[in-house]
Design a protein around this motif. Structure first.
Motif, mmCIF file in Angstrom:
data_model
loop_
_atom_site.group_PDB
_atom_site.id
_atom_site.type_symbol
_atom_site.label_atom_id
_atom_site.label_comp_id
_atom_site.label_asym_id
_atom_site.label_seq_id
_atom_site.Cartn_x
_atom_site.Cartn_y
_atom_site.Cartn_z
ATOM 1 N N LYS A 1 -35.471 44.237 92.968
ATOM 2 C CA LYS A 1 -34.663 45.075 91.995
ATOM 3 C C LYS A 1 -33.718 44.419 91.172
ATOM 4 C CE LYS A 1 -32.554 48.557 94.217
ATOM 5 N NZ LYS A 1 -31.712 49.399 94.873
ATOM 6 N N GLN A 2 -33.152 43.267 91.450
ATOM 7 C CA GLN A 2 -32.205 42.548 90.663
ATOM 8 C C GLN A 2 -32.966 41.646 89.397
ATOM 9 O OE1 GLN A 2 -28.884 42.898 90.770
ATOM 10 N NE2 GLN A 2 -29.033 41.827 88.850
ATOM 11 N N PHE A 3 -34.207 41.097 89.836
ATOM 12 C CA PHE A 3 -34.928 40.567 89.012
ATOM 13 C C PHE A 3 -35.383 41.527 87.841
ATOM 14 C CE2 PHE A 3 -39.218 39.721 87.248
ATOM 15 C CZ PHE A 3 -39.060 38.489 86.775
ATOM 16 N N ILE A 4 -35.861 42.766 88.201
ATOM 17 C CA ILE A 4 -36.078 43.837 87.074
ATOM 18 C C ILE A 4 -35.053 44.184 86.202
ATOM 19 C CG2 ILE A 4 -36.692 46.088 86.827
ATOM 20 C CD1 ILE A 4 -38.878 45.577 89.071
ATOM 21 N N ALA A 5 -33.808 44.239 87.097
ATOM 22 C CA ALA A 5 -32.535 44.733 86.266
ATOM 23 C C ALA A 5 -32.207 43.570 85.197
ATOM 24 C CB ALA A 5 -31.550 45.017 87.250
ATOM 25 N N ASP A 6 -32.378 42.290 85.419
ATOM 26 C CA ASP A 6 -31.939 41.227 84.682
ATOM 27 C C ASP A 6 -32.958 40.945 83.444
ATOM 28 O OD1 ASP A 6 -30.018 40.378 86.246
ATOM 29 O OD2 ASP A 6 -31.053 38.967 87.300
ATOM 30 N N ALA A 7 -34.463 41.321 83.777
ATOM 31 C CA ALA A 7 -35.373 41.311 82.712
ATOM 32 C C ALA A 7 -35.158 42.577 81.789
ATOM 33 C CB ALA A 7 -36.596 41.573 83.376
ATOM 34 N N VAL A 8 -34.940 43.745 82.283
ATOM 35 C CA VAL A 8 -34.566 44.737 81.485
ATOM 36 C C VAL A 8 -33.152 44.410 80.371
ATOM 37 C CG1 VAL A 8 -33.785 47.162 81.456
ATOM 38 C CG2 VAL A 8 -35.719 46.424 83.041
ATOM 39 N N ASP A 9 -32.215 43.871 81.158
ATOM 40 C CA ASP A 9 -31.105 43.606 80.333
ATOM 41 C C ASP A 9 -31.475 42.679 79.274
ATOM 42 O OD1 ASP A 9 -28.080 43.817 79.883
ATOM 43 O OD2 ASP A 9 -28.113 41.888 80.564
ATOM 44 N N ASP A 10 -32.258 41.486 79.558
ATOM 45 C CA ASP A 10 -32.689 40.647 78.731
ATOM 46 C C ASP A 10 -33.562 41.258 77.416
ATOM 47 O OD1 ASP A 10 -31.589 38.638 80.155
ATOM 48 O OD2 ASP A 10 -33.249 38.106 81.050
ATOM 49 N N MET A 11 -34.320 42.366 77.848
ATOM 50 C CA MET A 11 -35.109 42.797 77.054
ATOM 51 C C MET A 11 -34.236 43.699 75.997
ATOM 52 S SD MET A 11 -38.776 44.805 77.528
ATOM 53 C CE MET A 11 -38.234 45.840 78.973
ATOM 54 N N ILE A 12 -33.292 44.356 76.584
ATOM 55 C CA ILE A 12 -32.179 45.050 75.726
ATOM 56 C C ILE A 12 -32.015 44.198 74.482
ATOM 57 C CG2 ILE A 12 -30.061 46.420 75.769
ATOM 58 C CD1 ILE A 12 -32.562 47.993 76.395
ATOM 59 N N TYR A 13 -31.290 43.164 75.138
ATOM 60 C CA TYR A 13 -30.711 41.893 74.240
ATOM 61 C C TYR A 13 -31.695 41.547 73.095
ATOM 62 C CZ TYR A 13 -28.593 37.550 72.732
ATOM 63 O OH TYR A 13 -28.087 36.376 71.978
ATOM 64 N N PHE A 14 -32.968 41.234 73.552
ATOM 65 C CA PHE A 14 -33.924 40.996 72.416
ATOM 66 C C PHE A 14 -34.119 42.012 71.440
ATOM 67 C CE2 PHE A 14 -38.432 41.638 71.388
ATOM 68 C CZ PHE A 14 -38.747 40.295 70.815
ATOM 69 N N VAL A 15 -34.186 43.340 72.031
ATOM 70 C CA VAL A 15 -34.326 44.447 70.986
ATOM 71 C C VAL A 15 -33.038 44.441 70.167
ATOM 72 C CG1 VAL A 15 -34.356 47.083 70.780
ATOM 73 C CG2 VAL A 15 -35.758 45.790 72.367
ATOM 74 N N ARG A 16 -32.003 44.280 70.426
ATOM 75 C CA ARG A 16 -30.619 44.338 69.899
ATOM 76 C C ARG A 16 -30.630 43.142 68.728
ATOM 77 N NH1 ARG A 16 -27.168 43.425 73.498
ATOM 78 N NH2 ARG A 16 -26.689 45.735 73.882
ATOM 79 N N CYS A 17 -31.120 42.103 68.995
ATOM 80 C CA CYS A 17 -31.334 40.808 68.269
ATOM 81 C C CYS A 17 -32.229 41.257 66.932
ATOM 82 C CB CYS A 17 -31.628 39.837 68.650
ATOM 83 S SG CYS A 17 -30.588 39.005 70.151
ATOM 84 N N HIS A 18 -33.296 41.686 67.330
ATOM 85 C CA HIS A 18 -34.342 42.323 66.271
ATOM 86 C C HIS A 18 -33.769 43.222 65.240
ATOM 87 C CE1 HIS A 18 -37.726 40.000 67.238
ATOM 88 N NE2 HIS A 18 -38.608 40.711 67.254
ATOM 89 N N LEU A 19 -33.232 44.402 65.854
ATOM 90 C CA LEU A 19 -32.356 45.393 65.020
ATOM 91 C C LEU A 19 -31.412 44.742 64.153
ATOM 92 C CD1 LEU A 19 -32.738 48.366 67.465
ATOM 93 C CD2 LEU A 19 -34.177 48.005 65.618
ATOM 94 N N GLU A 20 -30.624 44.057 64.667
ATOM 95 C CA GLU A 20 -29.486 43.522 64.030
ATOM 96 C C GLU A 20 -29.949 42.443 62.686
ATOM 97 O OE1 GLU A 20 -27.099 41.448 66.723
ATOM 98 O OE2 GLU A 20 -25.931 42.936 67.392
ATOM 99 N N ARG A 21 -31.264 41.818 62.999
ATOM 100 C CA ARG A 21 -31.709 40.991 61.964
ATOM 101 C C ARG A 21 -32.174 41.795 60.950
ATOM 102 N NH1 ARG A 21 -31.610 36.333 59.135
ATOM 103 N NH2 ARG A 21 -33.310 35.169 59.044
ATOM 104 N N ILE A 22 -33.123 42.812 61.353
ATOM 105 C CA ILE A 22 -33.679 43.783 60.131
ATOM 106 C C ILE A 22 -32.677 44.178 59.454
ATOM 107 C CG2 ILE A 22 -34.881 45.844 60.006
ATOM 108 C CD1 ILE A 22 -36.651 44.984 62.717
ATOM 109 N N ALA A 23 -31.659 44.682 60.177
ATOM 110 C CA ALA A 23 -30.259 45.284 59.354
ATOM 111 C C ALA A 23 -29.713 44.179 58.332
ATOM 112 C CB ALA A 23 -29.356 45.833 60.440
ATOM 113 N N ASP A 24 -29.471 43.164 58.689
ATOM 114 C CA ASP A 24 -29.208 42.125 57.764
ATOM 115 C C ASP A 24 -30.176 42.118 56.729
ATOM 116 O OD1 ASP A 24 -27.162 41.348 59.562
ATOM 117 O OD2 ASP A 24 -27.949 39.586 60.304
ATOM 118 N N TYR A 25 -31.671 41.994 56.779
ATOM 119 C CA TYR A 25 -32.543 41.803 55.766
ATOM 120 C C TYR A 25 -32.296 43.235 55.072
ATOM 121 C CZ TYR A 25 -35.311 37.868 56.822
ATOM 122 O OH TYR A 25 -35.756 36.556 57.035
#
Length: 612
Positions: free
Chosen positions: A445-469
C-alpha cells in the motif's frame, strides 16, 4: 572507438591548430589556447609589396631593432644622450609582423592588414582586416604606419588612414593574438574572408545557419548580435570564430558570387567602442556538408566523412517541420519525442564514421552541415570555438552566453533515486500495475501511495510548465501587436512571428479537455488508493481503467509541453532569420530571441533531450 587511433590523436603535435585572435580594445592582451612563439619580429620590407598573397621572397627585408639607437655609430652613447630619445622610425616599405603561427602584412597598396597562416596550411590567408570608413575607396588606404612599441615580446603599430580622423592601433604578442583598437572616428572593421556558411550558435535554442544561396539577390544580410559567429571556409578544413562582448554592436555579412556560386565575402562589425576577436581553426574535415538524398529514407547511411577527432559533433535536421539540433551519439538507438513519438535517432558514429538514418518523422530534406562547437572527450591539443569564446571574453561573460545552468534539465522526480526511475504517468502506472498483477496491492500500500504522490508531482510540474509557456506566449503576442502599430514597416515581419507564437495558446485550448487538471489527477489518485484498502479479484480490472485515464491525461500533457517547446524554438529561429534582409528589425529580433531563450532555459525532458 579505435583506441589506438585515439591515442595517436592525443600525442602533442599530431593535430596542428592555428588560433589567431583579433582584439579591438587597446591595452588588453589575452593568452590564447595555442602554443606561444618565442618572439615577435617586426620587419620593414624595404619596398612596398606588390604581389598577391603571402610574401614568398624576403629580399631586402630588414628586422626593425627593438631600440633605434642600434642605427647610430655608437649605440651606447646615443642611448645616454636625451637628444637621441624620441626618434620615430619611418618604414621604407611595408610593415610586417611575424610570430610562430602567423604573418601579418600592413599593405599600403591594398590598405588592409593581411593575416596569413604559418601552420595548418602555410600561406593560406586567414582574413584581410579593412577599416569601415565613412567614405569607402581612397579613404581606406593607409597614410602612415608608426611604431608605438617594439619590445621583442610585443609589437604595437598605429595606423592612420586617409579618411579624416580615422585610425587604428594593432598590438601583437608572442601568442597568436592580434589586438586592434579603432581610434578617432573609425567605428568598425570589415573582415574579408570567403565563407560557404555562417553559423550563429544558440546554446539555449538552435543555431542559426546562414546559407548565401538562400539570399540570391542580397548584397548583405543583418545578424542578431549574439556575441559568437562561426564561419565555414571552403574545403571543409578551416573555420573562423568571431566573438565580441555584450553591447550594441551591429553585425552584417557581405554576400557575392554568381547565382549558383553564392558565398559570404565579408563580415562587417560595428564595434560600439568594444572588442571583436577572430580565431582561425584548421584541421582536415573540421566541417562537412552532406546532401540528404531521397534514397536515404529508412536506411542506415554510411557517410564518406569521418570525424577528425572526438568532440560534440552536431547537425540540424527537420523534425515536425522545424529545424532541430542533433548531437551525434556514440551508438545507434531510438528516441521518444512528445510531438512525433518514437523514431530512430538519426545521427551517430560507428567508430570514427558518421552514420545517418532518416525517416518520415525526420525526413531527408536539403543539406546537413556537420560541425562542432564544444568539446566532448576532445584531446587537449584541440581548440574548440567555445574555448575561443572563453579565452577572449573571459569566464563571467562567456558563461552568460553559454548558460550552462540554463541548459540543465529541470527535474520532475519528486524523490530523486528513491522514486520510480521512469518518472512519467506511463512509468508510474506501469510500476503500480505490476503490484496489482501480483495481487500485492494491500501489502504494498505504501509503495503505491508514494508512486501516486510522485505522479501527482509529475503532473503538477507539467501543468505549471505549460502555464509558463502560455503566459510567455500571451505577453509576447501583445507586445508584437504593439510593436507592429508603432513600426508599420515591420508589420509583416511581426505578424508572422505573432502567428507562430499564437500556436501555443491554440494548442492548449485544443488539448484542454484531454490534459485535465490537478483536481482530476487528485480524483484519480483517490480512486487508485482506494483499491489498496482490501484485496478484491476485480481490483486489477478496475485499476486497468484508471491506468488508461492516468495515461490519457499524461500523454496529452506530454504532447502540449513538447509542442510549446517546438513552437518557441521555431519563433527563436524565425525572429533571427527574418531580420536578415530587414536591418531595422534586428533590435526587435534580439529582444524576441532573448525572451525565447529565457523561457527555453531548463527544459523538461519531454521538451528536448538532455545534451541539447
Amino acid at each position: 572507438m579505435n583506441t589506438k587511433q585515439d591515442a595517436t590523436r592525443r600525442q602533442p603535435g599530431s593535430l596542428r591548430w592555428l588560433v589567431t585572435g583579433l582584439l579591438c580594445t587597446a591595452g588588453l592582451v589575452l593568452g590564447a589556447p595555442a602554443a606561444q612563439a618565442a618572439t615577435v619580429t617586426l620587419w620593414d620590407t624595404g619596398a612596398s609589396l606588390t604581389g598577391v598573397g603571402m610574401p614568398q621572397s624576403r629580399t631586402g627585408w630588414q628586422a626593425v631593432p627593438t631600440e633605434l639607437f642600434a642605427f647610430e655609430a655608437s649605440p651606447a652613447k646615443a642611448a645616454s644622450d636625451p637628444g637621441y630619445w624620441g626618434r620615430e622610425y619611418s618604414f621604407r616599405g611595408d610593415a610586417v609582423v611575424e610570430n610562430q603561427s602567423l604573418l601579418a602584412v600592413f599593405s599600403k597598396a591594398r590598405g588592409g592588414v593581411e593575416i596569413y597562416a604559418k601552420e595548418g596550411a602555410p600561406g593560406r590567408p586567414i582574413a584581410q582586416v579593412m577599416p569601415l570608413t565613412s567614405n569607402p575607396g581612397p579613404s581606406a588606404t593607409m597614410r602612415r604606419v608608426a611604431i608605438v612599441r617594439n619590445a621583442g615580446d610585443e609589437v604595437v603599430l598605429s595606423v592612420t588612414y586617409a579618411g579624416a580622423g580615422e585610425s587604428a592601433t594593432f598590438a601583437f604578442s608572442r601568442s597568436e593574438i592580434v589586438e586592434l583598437k579603432p581610434t578617432g572616428k573609425l567605428t568598425g572593421l570589415r573582415l574579408l574572408s570567403p565563407l560557404q556558411y555562417g553559423i550563429l550558435p544558440g546554446f539555449v535554442g538552435d543555431d542559426l545557419i546562414y546559407s548565401p544561396a538562400a539570399y540570391p539577390e542580397a548584397k548583405s544580410i543583418a545578424l542578431p548580435s549574439d556575441n559568437l559567429f562561426v564561419g565555414l571556409q571552403p574545403g571543409g578544413d578551416r573555420m573562423l570564430v568571431v566573438t565580441w562582448p555584450k553591447g550594441r554592436q551591429q553585425v552584417q555579412l557581405g554576400l557575392g558570387g554568381a547565382p549558383d556560386q553564392r558565398r559570404i565575402e565579408s563580415l562587417e562589425l560595428q564595434g560600439d567602442g568594444q572588442s571583436f576577436f577572430l580565431a582561425s581553426l584548421a584541421a582536415p574535415g573540421i566541417w562537412h556538408r552532406e546532401e540528404l538524398k531521397a534514397g536515404f529514407l529508412e536506411k542506415d547511411v554510411t557517410l564518406a566523412w569521418k570525424r577528425p577527432f572526438p568532440a560534440k559533433w552536431k547537425t540540424q535536421l527537420s523534425e515536425a517541420g522545424v529545424r532541430t539540433s542533433y548531437a551525434f551519439r556514440q551508438t545507434k538507438g531510438t528516441v521518444w519525442r512528445g510531438v512525433p513519438g518514437s523514431y530512430d535517432f538519426p545521427a551517430w558514429f560507428e567508430g570514427e564514421t558518421a552514420m545517418l538514418r532518416l525517416g518520415k518523422k525526420v525526413p531527408p530534406k536539403g543539406d546537413a552541415l556537420i560541425y562542432f562547437l564544444e568539446a566532448r572527450e576532445t584531446p587537449t591539443s584541440v581548440v574548440t570555438p567555445v574555448d575561443i569564446l572563453k579565452a577572449t571574453l573571459g569566464r563571467p561573460m562567456s558563461e552568460a552566453i553559454l548558460d550552462p545552468a540554463g541548459r540543465q534539465l529541470r527535474t520532475h522526480h519528486k524523490r530523486g533515486g528513491d522514486s520510480v526511475h521512469r518518472a512519467c504517468t506511463c512509468g508510474y502506472t506501469e510500476a503500480i500495475e505490476a503490484v496489482f498483477k501480483a495481487g500485492e496491492e494491500t501489502g504494498k500500500k505504501q509503495f503505491i501511495a508514494d508512486a501516486v504522490d510522485d505522479m501527482i508531482y509529475f503532473v503538477r510540474c507539467h501543468l505549471e510548465r505549460i502555464a509558463d509557456y502560455r503566459s510567455f506566449a500571451e505577453n509576447l503576442a501583445k507586445q508584437l501587436r504593439a510593436k507592429a502599430l508603432a513600426a508599420p514597416e515591420l508589420k509583416a515581419y511581426l505578424e508572422n512571428l505573432e502567428q507562430i507564437v499564437q500556436q501555443i495558446p491554440q494548442e492548449c485550448e485544443v488539448q484542454k479537455e484531454n490534459m485535465k487538471s490537478l483536481d482530476h489527477a487528485a480524483d484519480l489518485a483517490k480512486q487508485t488508493l482506494a483499491l489498496t484498502l482490501k484485496s478484491d479479484p476485480d481490483n486489477l480490472k478496475t485499476y486497468a481503467a484508471l491506468l488508461k485515464a492516468w495515461r490519457g491525461m499524461g500523454g496529452a500533457q506530454d504532447y502540449v509541453l513538447a509542442k510549446c517547446h517546438t513552437v518557441t524554438r521555431q519563433l527563436f529561429q524565425d525572429a533571427g532569420y527574418g531580420c536578415a534582409e530587414l536591418p531595422k528589425a534586428v533590435a526587435v529580433a534580439e529582444e524576441i530571441r532573448a525572451r525565447c531563450r529565457q523561457i527555453l532555459r531548463n527544459p523538461d525532458g519531454y521538451e528536448i533531450w538532455a545534451d541539447y
